[in-house]
Design a protein around this motif. Structure first.
Motif, PDB file in Angstrom:
ATOM      1  N   LEU A  21      33.201 -29.034 -24.265  1.00 28.51           N
ATOM      2  CA  LEU A  21      32.654 -29.784 -23.133  1.00 28.51           C
ATOM      3  C   LEU A  21      31.531 -30.717 -23.591  1.00 28.51           C
ATOM      4  CD1 LEU A  21      32.354 -30.370 -20.084  1.00 28.51           C
ATOM      5  CD2 LEU A  21      30.768 -28.434 -20.005  1.00 28.51           C
ATOM      6  N   TRP A  22      30.604 -30.193 -24.392  1.00 30.17           N
ATOM      7  CA  TRP A  22      29.483 -31.010 -24.862  1.00 30.17           C
ATOM      8  C   TRP A  22      29.953 -32.113 -25.802  1.00 30.17           C
ATOM      9  CZ3 TRP A  22      24.791 -31.425 -22.871  1.00 30.17           C
ATOM     10  CH2 TRP A  22      24.368 -30.426 -21.999  1.00 30.17           C
ATOM     11  N   GLU A  23      30.983 -31.860 -26.599  1.00 32.30           N
ATOM     12  CA  GLU A  23      31.539 -32.908 -27.456  1.00 32.30           C
ATOM     13  C   GLU A  23      32.170 -34.005 -26.614  1.00 32.30           C
ATOM     14  OE1 GLU A  23      31.619 -33.632 -30.973  1.00 32.30           O
ATOM     15  OE2 GLU A  23      29.888 -32.343 -30.625  1.00 32.30           O
ATOM     16  N   LEU A  24      32.808 -33.622 -25.511  1.00 31.39           N
ATOM     17  CA  LEU A  24      33.397 -34.596 -24.601  1.00 31.39           C
ATOM     18  C   LEU A  24      32.306 -35.474 -23.976  1.00 31.39           C
ATOM     19  CD1 LEU A  24      36.096 -35.516 -23.390  1.00 31.39           C
ATOM     20  CD2 LEU A  24      35.730 -33.862 -21.559  1.00 31.39           C
ATOM     21  N   ILE A  25      31.232 -34.849 -23.530  1.00 32.43           N
ATOM     22  CA  ILE A  25      30.103 -35.601 -22.962  1.00 32.43           C
ATOM     23  C   ILE A  25      29.537 -36.560 -24.005  1.00 32.43           C
ATOM     24  CG2 ILE A  25      27.729 -35.396 -22.098  1.00 32.43           C
ATOM     25  CD1 ILE A  25      28.660 -32.700 -20.815  1.00 32.43           C
ATOM     26  N   TYR A  26      29.353 -36.060 -25.229  1.00 30.10           N
ATOM     27  CA  TYR A  26      28.825 -36.867 -26.330  1.00 30.10           C
ATOM     28  C   TYR A  26      29.729 -38.082 -26.570  1.00 30.10           C
ATOM     29  CZ  TYR A  26      26.805 -37.834 -30.936  1.00 30.10           C
ATOM     30  OH  TYR A  26      26.191 -38.423 -32.010  1.00 30.10           O
ATOM     31  N   THR A  27      31.037 -37.867 -26.549  1.00 28.96           N
ATOM     32  CA  THR A  27      31.989 -38.953 -26.779  1.00 28.96           C
ATOM     33  C   THR A  27      31.941 -39.980 -25.655  1.00 28.96           C
ATOM     34  OG1 THR A  27      33.416 -37.482 -28.048  1.00 28.96           O
ATOM     35  CG2 THR A  27      34.430 -39.488 -27.173  1.00 28.96           C
ATOM     36  N   PHE A  28      31.828 -39.530 -24.403  1.00 33.65           N
ATOM     37  CA  PHE A  28      31.722 -40.466 -23.277  1.00 33.65           C
ATOM     38  C   PHE A  28      30.451 -41.306 -23.386  1.00 33.65           C
ATOM     39  CE2 PHE A  28      34.615 -37.669 -20.570  1.00 33.65           C
ATOM     40  CZ  PHE A  28      35.674 -38.552 -20.671  1.00 33.65           C
ATOM     41  N   VAL A  29      29.345 -40.685 -23.775  1.00 30.39           N
ATOM     42  CA  VAL A  29      28.095 -41.429 -23.958  1.00 30.39           C
ATOM     43  C   VAL A  29      28.261 -42.462 -25.074  1.00 30.39           C
ATOM     44  CG1 VAL A  29      25.683 -41.221 -24.700  1.00 30.39           C
ATOM     45  CG2 VAL A  29      26.594 -39.660 -22.980  1.00 30.39           C
ATOM     46  N   ASP A  30      28.924 -42.060 -26.154  1.00 25.66           N
ATOM     47  CA  ASP A  30      29.181 -42.982 -27.263  1.00 25.66           C
ATOM     48  C   ASP A  30      30.005 -44.189 -26.805  1.00 25.66           C
ATOM     49  OD1 ASP A  30      28.308 -43.094 -29.859  1.00 25.66           O
ATOM     50  OD2 ASP A  30      29.901 -41.832 -30.683  1.00 25.66           O
ATOM     51  N   PHE A  31      31.088 -43.922 -26.082  1.00 24.26           N
ATOM     52  CA  PHE A  31      31.917 -45.015 -25.561  1.00 24.26           C
ATOM     53  C   PHE A  31      31.126 -45.886 -24.581  1.00 24.26           C
ATOM     54  CE2 PHE A  31      35.896 -42.667 -26.763  1.00 24.26           C
ATOM     55  CZ  PHE A  31      36.426 -43.681 -27.554  1.00 24.26           C
ATOM     56  N   GLY A  32      30.319 -45.258 -23.737  1.00 25.55           N
ATOM     57  CA  GLY A  32      29.512 -46.022 -22.781  1.00 25.55           C
ATOM     58  C   GLY A  32      28.536 -46.950 -23.476  1.00 25.55           C
ATOM     59  N   ALA A  33      27.898 -46.455 -24.523  1.00 28.80           N
ATOM     60  CA  ALA A  33      26.959 -47.281 -25.279  1.00 28.80           C
ATOM     61  C   ALA A  33      27.683 -48.441 -25.947  1.00 28.80           C
ATOM     62  CB  ALA A  33      26.233 -46.428 -26.319  1.00 28.80           C
ATOM     63  N   ALA A  34      28.818 -48.143 -26.568  1.00 28.46           N
ATOM     64  CA  ALA A  34      29.588 -49.197 -27.236  1.00 28.46           C
ATOM     65  C   ALA A  34      30.057 -50.256 -26.230  1.00 28.46           C
ATOM     66  CB  ALA A  34      30.775 -48.588 -27.975  1.00 28.46           C
ATOM     67  N   ALA A  35      30.520 -49.806 -25.074  1.00 29.96           N
ATOM     68  CA  ALA A  35      30.980 -50.736 -24.039  1.00 29.96           C
ATOM     69  C   ALA A  35      29.832 -51.612 -23.540  1.00 29.96           C
ATOM     70  CB  ALA A  35      31.616 -49.976 -22.876  1.00 29.96           C
ATOM     71  N   ALA A  36      28.662 -51.007 -23.346  1.00 30.65           N
ATOM     72  CA  ALA A  36      27.505 -51.775 -22.877  1.00 30.65           C
ATOM     73  C   ALA A  36      27.127 -52.851 -23.890  1.00 30.65           C
ATOM     74  CB  ALA A  36      26.325 -50.841 -22.617  1.00 30.65           C
TER      75      ALA A  36
END
Length: 94
Positions: A21-36
């Motif tokens: 679960l925490w790895e999934l959250i970490y990955t979403f944050v990573d994608f969000g940062a890259a997208a921004a």
């Protein structure tokens, strides 16, 4: 086991689920940062959008800054699920 021991994630099904679960959250944050940053970069091509582009970079930077917090919270939670006596023994060795 030490506090930030990566093997703790394999202790039981509950720790494996929490780690995933925490790895999934970490990955979403990573994608969000890259997208921004990507959107901000494109917006900087248009002079009229520079304020919005700047905000995209600020959001992306905040997301990247949040990543170590995610890992630390995850590791503390995994440690709290472990054997308290092991943690006490590790603390006395230091």
């Amino acid at each position: 086991m030490a506090l930030f021991d990566r093997d703790r994630r394999e202790e039981n099904p509950r720790t494996r689920r929490l780690y995933a679960l925490w790895e999934l959250i970490y990955t979403f944050v990573d994608f969000g940062a890259a997208a921004a940053f990507l959107v901000g970069s494109v917006l900087f091509l248009y002079e009229s959008q520079q304020t919005l582009a700047t905000w995209c970079f600020i959001v992306g930077s905040a997301l990247f800054a949040f990543k170590p917090t995610i890992r630390t919270v995850r590791d503390l939670k995994l440690a709290s699920m472990g054997d308290v006596e092991d943690l006490e023994r590790e603390g006395r060795r230091d």
